[in-house]
Design an enzyme around this catalytic site. Sequence first.
Site, mmCIF file in Angstrom:
data_model
loop_
_atom_site.group_PDB
_atom_site.id
_atom_site.type_symbol
_atom_site.label_atom_id
_atom_site.label_comp_id
_atom_site.label_asym_id
_atom_site.label_seq_id
_atom_site.Cartn_x
_atom_site.Cartn_y
_atom_site.Cartn_z
ATOM 1 N N PHE A 149 -6.408 12.827 3.633
ATOM 2 C CA PHE A 149 -6.357 11.528 4.316
ATOM 3 C C PHE A 149 -6.785 10.388 3.396
ATOM 4 C CE2 PHE A 149 -7.413 14.921 7.333
ATOM 5 C CZ PHE A 149 -6.303 14.854 8.161
ATOM 6 N N LYS A 208 -2.078 15.198 10.282
ATOM 7 C CA LYS A 208 -1.811 14.213 9.230
ATOM 8 C C LYS A 208 -0.771 13.191 9.671
ATOM 9 C CE LYS A 208 -1.288 12.094 5.445
ATOM 10 N NZ LYS A 208 -1.989 11.823 4.240
ATOM 11 N N CYS A 264 2.951 6.215 1.814
ATOM 12 C CA CYS A 264 2.673 7.129 2.936
ATOM 13 C C CYS A 264 3.181 6.638 4.278
ATOM 14 C CB CYS A 264 1.176 7.402 3.019
ATOM 15 S SG CYS A 264 0.596 8.395 1.644
HETATM 16 C C1 UDX Z 1 -2.667 5.548 4.298
HETATM 17 C C2 UDX Z 1 -3.709 6.138 5.253
HETATM 18 O O1 UDX Z 1 -4.691 5.147 5.558
HETATM 19 C C3 UDX Z 1 -4.375 7.363 4.619
HETATM 20 O O2 UDX Z 1 -5.282 7.932 5.519
HETATM 21 C C4 UDX Z 1 -3.286 8.352 4.271
HETATM 22 O O3 UDX Z 1 -3.843 9.471 3.633
HETATM 23 C C5 UDX Z 1 -2.240 7.723 3.364
HETATM 24 O O4 UDX Z 1 -1.714 6.545 3.972
HETATM 25 P P1 UDX Z 1 -2.767 4.023 2.122
HETATM 26 O O5 UDX Z 1 -1.294 4.175 2.017
HETATM 27 O O6 UDX Z 1 -3.593 4.137 0.887
HETATM 28 O O7 UDX Z 1 -3.362 5.102 3.145
HETATM 29 O O8 UDX Z 1 -3.007 2.570 2.729
HETATM 30 P P2 UDX Z 1 -3.750 1.923 3.971
HETATM 31 O O9 UDX Z 1 -5.055 1.388 3.533
HETATM 32 O O10 UDX Z 1 -3.710 2.775 5.159
HETATM 33 O O11 UDX Z 1 -2.783 0.668 4.202
HETATM 34 C C6 UDX Z 1 -1.411 0.879 4.478
HETATM 35 C C7 UDX Z 1 -0.681 -0.420 4.601
HETATM 36 O O12 UDX Z 1 -1.020 -1.060 5.828
HETATM 37 C C8 UDX Z 1 -0.951 -1.442 3.508
HETATM 38 O O13 UDX Z 1 0.276 -2.021 3.112
HETATM 39 C C9 UDX Z 1 -1.851 -2.444 4.186
HETATM 40 O O14 UDX Z 1 -1.741 -3.706 3.616
HETATM 41 C C10 UDX Z 1 -1.322 -2.423 5.608
HETATM 42 N N1 UDX Z 1 -2.293 -2.858 6.636
HETATM 43 C C11 UDX Z 1 -3.461 -2.174 6.798
HETATM 44 C C12 UDX Z 1 -1.993 -3.927 7.471
HETATM 45 O O15 UDX Z 1 -0.928 -4.548 7.357
HETATM 46 N N2 UDX Z 1 -2.893 -4.304 8.430
HETATM 47 C C13 UDX Z 1 -4.060 -3.643 8.610
HETATM 48 O O16 UDX Z 1 -4.817 -4.042 9.514
HETATM 49 C C14 UDX Z 1 -4.363 -2.558 7.772
#
Ligand code: UDX
Length: 435
Positions: A149, A208, A264
Amino acid sequence: MRISVIGVGYLGAVHAAAMADLGHTVVGVDVDEAKIAALSEGRAPFFEPGLPGVLASALGSGRLSFTTDFAAVAGAQVHFVAVGTPQSAGSDAADLRFVDAAFASLLEHVAPGEVIVGKSTVPVGTAGRLAELVEERVPGATLAWNPEFLREGFAVQDTVSPDRLVYGVPAGPRGERAVRVLDEVYASAVAAGTPVVVTDYATAELVKVAANAFLATKISFINAMAEIAEVTGADVTQLADAIGHDARIGRRFLNAGVGFGGGCLPKDIRAFSARARELGHGESVRFLDEVDKINLRRRERVVELVREEAGGLEGVRVAVLGLAFKPHSDDIRDSPALDIAVRLAEGGAVVTATDPEAVPNARRRAPQLVYADSAMEAARDADIVVLITEWPEFRSLDPRELGDRVKVRTVIDGRNTLDPHTWRTAGWTYHGLGR
Ligand code: UDX
């Protein structure tokens, strides 16, 4: 313990380095020679805070090595498979080519009694199929599924101190042994009280994709509210604050803006929908198609806003701040920022983009854009500034200083991360999304 890690991309490289740093002896294997060469020299092939330090100390300890030779996995008690499962070309389904290839190569060197642990994000049912393959090729070896995760930007921290551990294991003594082996691998996290969920393969696989689907839905929910806020004069950030005070809802992942991207969330929700359709239950997760559409609409909205503000796109000088899909990463996979920058350029705008870490990756993918080393440089003579990735250096920009650089003081805040009052006081026309 002696551990092998197959696939040293984002997940595998961090996992290998972190496990070695925790005291295990680890060999990382990958077919990509350049990646193996870089990691062997202690160079991380991507930007990830904390990884270079962990890599250096693990390599220095002599407990970590990298190779392209699968035979090196022989003798490891646990083999982690951490290869990518990208979206298939031409469909929403996950492409399992790398998983299948990794298992085929790995099983030539696994011995009975050893445990193979899948970490890749796979469609539900994959582990069951692979367990049959393991049983056929190496009777006496056991497969477990242990989803990961980790968040990019916090990958080392999330690997060493995860918020939960999920073990998908077969029923009976073989499964019990796999649990003991995994508890030993994660001994420090287990000792620290990390919750451990021991379950079957299908549940582990679904945990997941369900987690990512929930997070994506939360983001698209607030972005849908942003669309309504835009036509009613409401402010989506205040709305998020207010509903976020309800502990059942919570404020995290309710930041409206250009939406989610990365390696992801987008591909995982599409693969989940595709798998549900294969199972004859597409309707159960049909809302995820809507989640995807809301997300992609936000990108178009930014392009529209630039067009409205600048009276068209042709020849308009746009400074794009941010290219990575989120701050503290150089990852441009399915990045809203790069997508918007390219769409603006396709519409005739003259785009100058910048990002603290992602420019080299973006330049390879989108050579048609002009790249700058800093926000101040990107903003020179700009007709409009568009902030898309909320790096701290962009959030703390001085609107007066930046104002001296641009031709027109108009800013679109794609992450609702700037203070509208401060920017307006400095003479800017400020646009957030959904406010
Ligand atoms: C995600 C999951 O959080 C993680 O648990 C999994 O293992 C892989 O996918 P990650 O891809 O690193 O992790 O990014 P994350 O921090 O979740 O952000 C994903 C996207 O959502 C980013 O583009 C972020 O900018 C966007 N986001 C996040 C929003 O637009 N608004 C939010 O409030 C939070």
